[in-house]
Design a protein around this motif. Structure first.
Motif, PDB file in Angstrom:
ATOM      1  N   THR A 133       0.848  -1.187   0.000  1.00  0.00           N
ATOM      2  CA  THR A 133       0.000   0.000   0.000  1.00  0.00           C
ATOM      3  C   THR A 133       0.882   1.235   0.000  1.00  0.00           C
ATOM      4  O   THR A 133       1.809   1.337   0.806  1.00  0.00           O
ATOM      5  N   ARG A 134       0.604   2.155  -0.912  1.00  0.00           N
ATOM      6  CA  ARG A 134       1.379   3.395  -1.023  1.00  0.00           C
ATOM      7  C   ARG A 134       0.446   4.583  -1.072  1.00  0.00           C
ATOM      8  O   ARG A 134      -0.680   4.490  -1.564  1.00  0.00           O
ATOM      9  N   THR A 135       0.947   5.703  -0.553  1.00  0.00           N
ATOM     10  CA  THR A 135       0.228   6.975  -0.661  1.00  0.00           C
ATOM     11  C   THR A 135       0.904   7.813  -1.736  1.00  0.00           C
ATOM     12  O   THR A 135       2.099   8.112  -1.629  1.00  0.00           O
ATOM     13  N   GLY A 167      -1.805  -2.712  -4.340  1.00  0.00           N
ATOM     14  CA  GLY A 167      -1.678  -3.586  -5.489  1.00  0.00           C
ATOM     15  C   GLY A 167      -0.347  -4.303  -5.492  1.00  0.00           C
ATOM     16  O   GLY A 167       0.398  -4.279  -4.498  1.00  0.00           O
ATOM     17  N   PRO A 168      -0.011  -4.964  -6.608  1.00  0.00           N
ATOM     18  CA  PRO A 168       1.252  -5.704  -6.695  1.00  0.00           C
ATOM     19  C   PRO A 168       2.455  -4.788  -6.502  1.00  0.00           C
ATOM     20  O   PRO A 168       2.482  -3.665  -6.991  1.00  0.00           O
ATOM     21  N   GLU A 169       3.447  -5.296  -5.798  1.00  0.00           N
ATOM     22  CA  GLU A 169       4.644  -4.499  -5.515  1.00  0.00           C
ATOM     23  C   GLU A 169       5.329  -4.048  -6.797  1.00  0.00           C
ATOM     24  O   GLU A 169       5.779  -2.907  -6.920  1.00  0.00           O
ATOM     25  N   GLN A 173       5.866  -0.041  -7.782  1.00  0.00           N
ATOM     26  CA  GLN A 173       7.241   0.436  -7.658  1.00  0.00           C
ATOM     27  C   GLN A 173       7.514   1.520  -8.703  1.00  0.00           C
ATOM     28  O   GLN A 173       7.291   1.349  -9.878  1.00  0.00           O
ATOM     29  N   GLY A 174       7.985   2.663  -8.243  1.00  0.00           N
ATOM     30  CA  GLY A 174       8.274   3.766  -9.148  1.00  0.00           C
ATOM     31  C   GLY A 174       7.062   4.604  -9.506  1.00  0.00           C
ATOM     32  O   GLY A 174       7.182   5.554 -10.284  1.00  0.00           O
ATOM     33  N   LEU A 175       5.900   4.283  -8.958  1.00  0.00           N
ATOM     34  CA  LEU A 175       4.697   5.077  -9.240  1.00  0.00           C
ATOM     35  C   LEU A 175       4.780   6.394  -8.473  1.00  0.00           C
ATOM     36  O   LEU A 175       4.784   6.411  -7.244  1.00  0.00           O
ATOM     37  N   ASP A 176       4.870   7.526  -9.193  1.00  0.00           N
ATOM     38  CA  ASP A 176       5.034   8.820  -8.529  1.00  0.00           C
ATOM     39  C   ASP A 176       3.742   9.616  -8.433  1.00  0.00           C
ATOM     40  O   ASP A 176       3.632  10.548  -7.637  1.00  0.00           O
ATOM     41  N   SER A 177       2.732   9.248  -9.227  1.00  0.00           N
ATOM     42  CA  SER A 177       1.438   9.934  -9.159  1.00  0.00           C
ATOM     43  C   SER A 177       0.404   9.114  -9.914  1.00  0.00           C
ATOM     44  O   SER A 177       0.746   8.207 -10.679  1.00  0.00           O
ATOM     45  N   ILE A 178      -0.865   9.445  -9.678  1.00  0.00           N
ATOM     46  CA  ILE A 178      -1.974   8.814 -10.396  1.00  0.00           C
ATOM     47  C   ILE A 178      -2.830   9.928 -10.987  1.00  0.00           C
ATOM     48  O   ILE A 178      -3.240  10.844 -10.265  1.00  0.00           O
ATOM     49  N   PRO A 179      -3.123   9.878 -12.288  1.00  0.00           N
ATOM     50  CA  PRO A 179      -3.892  10.962 -12.898  1.00  0.00           C
ATOM     51  C   PRO A 179      -5.389  10.820 -12.658  1.00  0.00           C
ATOM     52  O   PRO A 179      -5.913   9.716 -12.476  1.00  0.00           O
ATOM     53  N   LEU A 180      -6.055  11.954 -12.653  1.00  0.00           N
ATOM     54  CA  LEU A 180      -7.514  11.975 -12.734  1.00  0.00           C
ATOM     55  C   LEU A 180      -7.920  11.915 -14.194  1.00  0.00           C
ATOM     56  O   LEU A 180      -7.116  12.222 -15.086  1.00  0.00           O
TER      57      LEU A 180
END
Length: 326
Positions: A133-135, A167-169, A173-180
């Motif tokens: 889990t990541r924020t 989700g899966p590690e 990994q390396g996810l810096d943001s999530i778009p709307l």
């Protein structure tokens, strides 16, 4: 004669009616013609109880072929409503698992008399990974332009600014943001708040909480204001006193939200030639350069009239160099 228990005879008319209806529907099903039907592309739905693991990649297959037998009417009604195969996974022994599909996992709803004759293929291949889990921050995406009569009076704001992704590690990994999902500015008519969904495409089945955010948007009528004879300040240029500018003052046009433009302060504004534009200029050389404007409020656009001026080395410098020649 023993009396019938009170609970048995209470509301006996309703109970008798219910029994009669049950017998009627049973008899109706028994008299319906039996049929067999094949449902293609029935989706598999995984229900994982072990929260320390999550699915990695795409299971194989993602749909199965389902063959049913039973009353024709019930099969037709199920085909209309749709069905799925829910696969309960209570424990995970290894990263790569083969699951034998069970017939009682098929969701038949309240259909009476239906039997699952076969599932094809009969097995499901699933790969698992440790779940993390990541924020991460949300990224806003806008497209188009505001209507011509409007302008932003404040920066766009999203709330919340961060979401929790599970989700899966390897996926996170390396996810810096999530778009709307993109927001189209062309449909804006006034200041308002808009609900935007998180774009989960490409997250490999990872879950996002919350799944949406509020976009706060403040706009005002577009205003234009013109200042005449604003002097060009050469102090912003590294070789300021050595440069001549023609003309030495220009007009400045501001456009933006009404409250920002009307309160803009002329004394905070400066018009200048950037040092880079006159770098390396030589005696006798004349350049046309674009002016820069500073000291204007954010979200306000500033344009000089004219946009470009002529610059060259100061005549005083040339005369001094001439006098110093041997």
């Amino acid at each position: 004669m023993a009396r019938a228990p009170r609970a048995l005879i209470k509301n006996w008319r309703l109970k008798l009616s219910a029994l009669g209806l049950a017998v009627f529907f049973w008899a109706l099903v028994q008299t319906e013609p039996l049929s067999q039907e094949t449902f293609s592309a029935v989706p598999l739905e995984l229900e994982i109880s072990d929260t320390t693991w999550t699915v990695a990649g795409v299971p194989s297959p993602v749909t199965v072929e389902l063959r049913l037998g039973g009353p024709a009417g019930e099969i037709i009604r199920l085909a209309r409503e749709g069905t799925s195969v829910r696969v309960p996974i209570t424990s995970i022994g290894s990263r790569d698992t083969v699951i034998m599909l069970q017939r009682d996992w098929v969701q038949l709803g309240q259909r009476i008399g239906l039997t699952v004759e076969s599932l094809s293929p009969p097995t499901l291949n699933v790969s698992f990974e440790p779940a993390v889990t990541r924020t991460v921050p949300l990224a806003m995406r806008v497209q188009g332009d505001l209507p011509q009569h409007l302008a932003f009076s404040n920066d766009l704001v999203i709330n919340p600014q961060f979401v929790e992704v599970r989700g899966p590690e390897s996926t996170l990994q390396g996810l810096d943001s999530i778009p709307l999902l993109p927001f189209d500015l062309g449909g804006v008519g006034e200041s308002d708040g808009f609900t935007l969904a998180v774009d989960t495409a490409g997250l490999g089945g990872a879950s996002v909480q919350p799944g949406e955010a509020m976009l706060g948007l403040l706009v005002e009528p577009l205003e234009e204001r013109i200042f005449d004879e604003v002097p060009i300040q050469m102090s912003s240029v590294a070789v300021g006193p050595l440069i001549d500018v023609e003309p030495n003052s220009v007009g400045v046009r501001l456009t933006g939200a009404r409250s920002l433009v009307t309160t803009a302060d002329l004394f905070q504004m400066r018009v200048f030639v950037s040092p880079e534009s006159v770098s390396g200029i030589r005696p006798g050389e004349v350049r046309r350069v674009r002016l820069q404007v500073g000291g204007v409020p954010q979200l306000v656009n500033a344009f000089t009239i004219p946009e470009m001026v002529t610059v060259g080395l100061s005549s005083n410098l040339l005369e001094a160099e001439e006098r110093n020649r041997p």
